[in-house]
Design an enzyme around this catalytic site. Structure first.
Site, mmCIF file in Angstrom:
data_model
loop_
_atom_site.group_PDB
_atom_site.id
_atom_site.type_symbol
_atom_site.label_atom_id
_atom_site.label_comp_id
_atom_site.label_asym_id
_atom_site.label_seq_id
_atom_site.Cartn_x
_atom_site.Cartn_y
_atom_site.Cartn_z
ATOM 1 C CE1 TYR A 57 -3.361 -2.654 0.093
ATOM 2 C CE2 TYR A 57 -3.805 -2.152 2.383
ATOM 3 C CZ TYR A 57 -4.090 -2.862 1.244
ATOM 4 O OH TYR A 57 -5.101 -3.791 1.253
ATOM 5 N N PRO A 229 -16.616 -3.920 1.594
ATOM 6 C CG PRO A 229 -16.806 -3.250 3.829
ATOM 7 C CD PRO A 229 -15.804 -3.392 2.714
ATOM 8 C CG LEU A 230 -19.509 0.128 2.761
ATOM 9 C CD1 LEU A 230 -19.155 1.500 3.303
ATOM 10 C CD2 LEU A 230 -20.902 -0.298 3.214
ATOM 11 C CB ALA A 231 -20.253 -2.487 -3.641
ATOM 12 N N GLY A 232 -17.141 -0.581 -2.943
ATOM 13 C CA GLY A 232 -16.415 0.585 -3.405
ATOM 14 C C GLY A 232 -17.151 1.896 -3.222
ATOM 15 C CG LEU A 235 -23.681 -1.672 -1.419
ATOM 16 C CD1 LEU A 235 -23.244 -2.937 -0.686
ATOM 17 C CD2 LEU A 235 -25.099 -1.850 -1.973
ATOM 18 N N GLY A 237 -25.015 4.975 -1.000
ATOM 19 C CA GLY A 237 -26.102 5.817 -1.478
ATOM 20 C C GLY A 237 -25.647 7.036 -2.256
#
Length: 342
Positions: A57, A229-232, A235, A237
């Site tokens: 990273y 976990p938030l699809a990049g 999710l 909004g």
């Protein structure tokens, strides 16, 4: 902050962690060091324990040779004197240096999962992190050029030497994970206690994980710490139908991977549950993951303390059976004959 009794055991290890983990790929990329330290301070203040990084990273960022995230974490821990309050997880596998240019000779001498590279890489990570040991040392992805027995033997030695407490895997398929578990059992090596896969409500990510890998993890007690976990960000909004893309370094990637009728339907359901619960959509997406018996702690990324504060309450949000079932249904996929028979 949630009470200590709500902390979760990572697989069958002796590590107990807060149900939300902090990812640090953005440190030294989209978050400078001062911001990164503020984020880590807030994370710990809110009960967070597991901080996940990797040696590479973030080599894809301009001027970043890798190791920058580890160095930022190391300086933060030293200045705060809080090593015993955090669980440090890092990874090995990728080529170091700008565009993988560090080192000389054959690629296996500067990347991969050979004994030679693992022994060098762990010492470099320990130095950058300024610690005596790493709580969770993970192989970032498979190395097809090295037998899994060689990799596990080297990792086993690291545990015996006290450099590493536990070992884990990332981006392994079901059969690769089973191969590793079998090799550890056969040879008496340390075994993977965790898996870090891409996993979220969004498709095809959910199907890719649940088709086979979830069953392996649940059966063999492997703790799951999902990344993205938030699809990049899909999710959260901030992406909406027929609206301009938000300002984000990953916006075009999200468009290419996530824009589908099913994923819009999934987002609609997430937004509906969030409105009913008075919660942030991202909290609902994270709470759905935490309802899965094999998930220990989704790994979130934050570029500001404000973003972190929006996400951390997910640890205390318990969805009802009906809410989980509704989210399961809208994100389901047609089962193959083999899947139906299992």
């Amino acid at each position: 902050m949630i009470p200590p009794m709500s902390y979760r055991r990572l697989g069958r290890s002796g590590l107990f962690v807060y149900p939300i983990a902090l990812g640090t790929m953005q440190f030294g990329w989209t978050a400078d060091e001062a911001t990164a330290q503020e984020i880590m301070d807030a994370f710990v203040e809110m009960g967070g324990t597991l901080i996940d990084t990797a040696d590479i990273y973030t080599t894809w960022a301009a001027g970043n040779p890798g190791g920058v995230s580890e160095e930022i974490i190391g300086r933060w821990m030293k200045s705060r004197g809080n090593r015993d309050r955090v669980v440090i997880a890092t990874k090995v596998r990728g080529a170091m240096g700008q565009n993988g240019s560090e080192g000389r000779g054959h690629p296996l001498q500067r990347e991969g999962l050979s004994r030679k590279w693992i022994l060098r890489a762990v010492e470099d990570s320990l130095r950058r992190l300024q610690v005596d040991y790493i709580d969770l040392y993970q192989v970032h992805w498979v190395d097809n050029q090295v037998p899994i027995e060689e990799t596990l033997s080297a990792l086993n030695d690291l545990v015996r030497r006290g450099y590493v407490r536990y070992i884990g895997a990332s981006n392994f398929s079901a059969w690769r994970l089973m191969q590793a578990l079998w090799a550890s059992d056969k040879h008496g090596y340390e075994s993977f206690v965790s898996l870090q896969p891409e996993y979220s409500l969004a498709q095809p990510t959910r199907a890719n994980f649940e088709r086979e890998i979830a069953r392996v993890c649940e059966t063999y007690g492997i703790g799951v710490i999902p990344y993205s976990p938030l699809a990049g960000g899909f999710l959260t909004g901030k992406y909406r139908r027929d609206q301009p893309l938000p300002e984000s370094v990953r916006a075009q990637e999200i468009t290419n991977r996530r824009y589908s009728e099913q994923n819009w339907a999934i987002l609609d359901k997430v937004l509906e549950v969030a409105r009913q619960r008075g919660a942030h959509p991202a909290q609902v997406a994270l709470a759905w993951l935490l309802a899965k018996p094999y998930v220990t702690a989704p790994i979130i990324g934050a570029n500001s303390v404000a973003q972190l504060r929006d996400l951390m309450p997910a640890a205390g949000l318990q969805l009802s059976r009906e809410e989980v079932a509704a989210l399961d249904e809208v994100s389901s996929w047609p089962l193959s004959r083999t899947e139906r028979e299992v």
